[in-house]
Design an enzyme around this catalytic site. Structure first.
Site, mmCIF file in Angstrom:
data_model
loop_
_atom_site.group_PDB
_atom_site.id
_atom_site.type_symbol
_atom_site.label_atom_id
_atom_site.label_comp_id
_atom_site.label_asym_id
_atom_site.label_seq_id
_atom_site.Cartn_x
_atom_site.Cartn_y
_atom_site.Cartn_z
ATOM 1 N N CYS A 72 0.875 -1.099 -0.134
ATOM 2 C CA CYS A 72 0.087 -0.143 -0.465
ATOM 3 C C CYS A 72 1.081 0.932 -0.339
ATOM 4 O O CYS A 72 2.510 1.269 0.075
ATOM 5 C CB CYS A 72 -1.253 0.108 1.109
ATOM 6 S SG CYS A 72 -2.547 -1.223 1.498
ATOM 7 N N SER A 95 -4.923 -4.271 -1.146
ATOM 8 C CA SER A 95 -6.133 -5.553 -0.313
ATOM 9 C C SER A 95 -5.700 -6.622 -0.259
ATOM 10 O O SER A 95 -5.452 -6.843 -1.498
ATOM 11 C CB SER A 95 -7.595 -5.185 -0.786
ATOM 12 O OG SER A 95 -8.347 -4.030 -0.976
ATOM 13 N N ILE A 96 -5.372 -6.258 0.569
ATOM 14 C CA ILE A 96 -4.264 -8.423 0.946
ATOM 15 C C ILE A 96 -5.291 -9.180 1.999
ATOM 16 O O ILE A 96 -5.936 -10.099 1.521
ATOM 17 C CB ILE A 96 -3.373 -8.395 1.389
ATOM 18 C CG1 ILE A 96 -1.980 -7.290 0.668
ATOM 19 C CG2 ILE A 96 -2.245 -9.827 1.682
ATOM 20 C CD1 ILE A 96 -2.348 -8.233 -0.602
ATOM 21 N N ASN A 108 0.370 0.906 6.073
ATOM 22 C CA ASN A 108 1.130 -0.092 4.830
ATOM 23 C C ASN A 108 2.137 -0.806 4.928
ATOM 24 O O ASN A 108 3.128 -1.389 6.177
ATOM 25 C CB ASN A 108 2.389 0.530 3.818
ATOM 26 C CG ASN A 108 2.945 0.448 2.456
ATOM 27 O OD1 ASN A 108 3.279 -1.098 2.950
ATOM 28 N ND2 ASN A 108 4.144 0.701 2.399
ATOM 29 N N GLY A 109 1.654 -2.150 4.639
ATOM 30 C CA GLY A 109 2.297 -2.899 4.998
ATOM 31 C C GLY A 109 2.041 -4.949 5.313
ATOM 32 O O GLY A 109 0.467 -4.588 5.435
ATOM 33 N N GLU A 110 2.353 -5.860 6.605
ATOM 34 C CA GLU A 110 1.783 -6.227 6.772
ATOM 35 C C GLU A 110 2.365 -7.000 8.110
ATOM 36 O O GLU A 110 3.516 -6.696 8.970
ATOM 37 C CB GLU A 110 2.100 -8.436 5.856
ATOM 38 C CG GLU A 110 1.579 -8.178 5.360
ATOM 39 C CD GLU A 110 1.896 -9.180 3.685
ATOM 40 O OE1 GLU A 110 0.906 -10.156 4.088
ATOM 41 O OE2 GLU A 110 2.546 -9.473 3.040
ATOM 42 N N ARG A 149 -4.661 1.610 -1.066
ATOM 43 C CA ARG A 149 -4.891 0.876 -0.184
ATOM 44 C C ARG A 149 -4.522 -0.147 -1.428
ATOM 45 O O ARG A 149 -5.488 -0.163 -2.056
ATOM 46 C CB ARG A 149 -5.927 0.338 0.327
ATOM 47 C CG ARG A 149 -6.045 -1.178 0.898
ATOM 48 C CD ARG A 149 -7.383 -1.059 1.799
ATOM 49 N NE ARG A 149 -7.024 -2.785 2.236
ATOM 50 C CZ ARG A 149 -8.230 -3.399 2.865
ATOM 51 N NH1 ARG A 149 -9.446 -2.823 2.121
ATOM 52 N NH2 ARG A 149 -8.338 -4.983 3.222
ATOM 53 N N ASP A 158 -4.991 -6.396 9.173
ATOM 54 C CA ASP A 158 -4.053 -6.308 10.809
ATOM 55 C C ASP A 158 -3.269 -4.542 10.810
ATOM 56 O O ASP A 158 -3.238 -4.487 12.035
ATOM 57 C CB ASP A 158 -2.496 -6.732 9.680
ATOM 58 C CG ASP A 158 -2.628 -6.240 8.171
ATOM 59 O OD1 ASP A 158 -3.237 -5.639 7.798
ATOM 60 O OD2 ASP A 158 -1.816 -6.719 7.918
#
Length: 347
Positions: free
Chosen positions: A2, A52-53, A75-77, A50, A100
């Site tokens: 993102c 989307s994950i 931004n990230g996971e 965004r 998350d």
């Protein structure tokens, strides 16, 4: 992937506008083509582009906590968000999404900056505290996800890419000759320097706090290198270390499969990507799609090794062949995205 962006007044300055934030987000649309989100407040603007994950339907950003006192763009996971969510719910936090991003927000609400110690992931995020008028900006331990910032005329600007900062309209692109010297020495500028004067990179493992009119940057993590004696000493229990490494690799591959979209793997033809693909294959079975790049120049082409591993794993393999002409054609776009001179194409 993102993209995030923001403007925070550290002193008396014009109110950030929606138009300026839209310009910033437009420059990083490639990072998040699914949707845009903007928060405008008293002396602050936050934006997110965004991709989307996780939680495709309700993970729109910016996201707030229960009483709207905290707002986040992310931004990230965070790979261990499922476990952290259970912990935070047990402490009384209420969630309105399954993403998350909201776990990060409530983690900060519960633990403050020390929440960073609990996150297993790669990230760059900003949290605005409306009551305290304070911004918290953080980057993951090794700097996988980028974030840049600048301060001019009492205003803090930040974004996932430098081009977004420049699009706001108040910053100029001027070459930093010292950073250019670092590029020729180290192949890239060393954080916090960038190739542009007065535009900085938040170093890996650091966070920034902007509490108008003050701004400070602090480290929260650093690599713990062994001493020279420890490095040269033979391992006390080689079998145990091998088992520990295998366990860490397996766990790292497993938790990265937590997504609401299909997960693929890249096969370069080398050992690292082959090991990762094999570990992922154990969890997803024959549904795994693998990808690789082949070259016309036999000196650089490793498609034979890539195909051998794909056949061994039984994956659905996809090959992108890059010709000399195609590489030359897209190279200006590569520089546009890297935002720094490229000394070697492996970077």
């Amino acid at each position: 992937m993102c993209g995030i962006a923001g403007v925070v007044n550290l002193a008396d300055a014009p109110q950030p506008t929606e138009g300026a934030m839209r310009r910033m987000l437009a420059m990083i649309r490639h990072r998040g083509p699914d949707e845009f989100g903007i928060l405008l407040g008293d002396g602050v603007a936050l934006g997110n582009a965004r991709l989307s994950i996780v939680d495709l339907s309700s993970g729109q950003q910016p996201i707030s906590n229960e009483d709207d006192s905290l707002w986040i763009v992310f931004n990230g996971e965070v790979f261990n968000h499922v476990d952290l969510r259970r912990e935070l719910e047990a402490r009384g936090h209420r969630f309105k999404t399954h993403c998350d991003t909201e776990v990060v927000l409530h983690g900060f609400e519960e633990y403050g900056p020390r929440c960073l110690d609990r996150f297993n992931g790669q990230f760059a995020f900003a949290i605005w505290n409306r009551r305290a008028r304070k911004l918290f900006l953080a980057r993951d331990r090794l700097g996988v996800r980028p974030v840049f910032y600048a301060v001019k005329d009492g205003v803090l600007f930040f974004a996932s890419e430098i081009k977004a900062l420049l699009a706001e309209g108040r910053l100029a692109a001027r070459l930093d000759l010292a950073a250019l010297g670092q590029v020729f020495t180290f192949w890239c500028p060393l954080a916090p320097r960038t190739l542009f004067q007065d535009i900085h990179e938040l170093p890996p493992g650091h966070f920034l706090v902007a509490a108008p009119p003050e701004l400070r940057i602090e480290p929260y993590w650093e690599v713990d290198f062994p001493s020279e004696a420890e490095f040269r000493a033979p391992p006390a229990d080689e079998a145990r270390l091998v088992a520990e490494l295998a366990s860490l690799l397996e766990d790292a591959a497993r938790i990265r499969l937590r997504a609401d979209v299909p997960v693929g793997a890249y096969l370069s033809g080398g050992l690292d990507s082959s090991v990762i693909a094999a570990l992922v294959r154990e969890h997803v079975g024959d549904r795994l799609h693998t990808f690789s790049i082949a070259f016309d120049d036999a000196q650089f082409d490793e498609s034979e090794h890539q195909l051998r591993m794909a056949r061994h794993l039984g994956t659905e393999h996809h090959i992108l062949r890059a010709s000399h002409a195609e590489i030359g054609r897209v190279f200006p776009d590569v520089i546009w995205h890297t935002e720094t001179p490229v000394m070697r194409t492996a970077l």
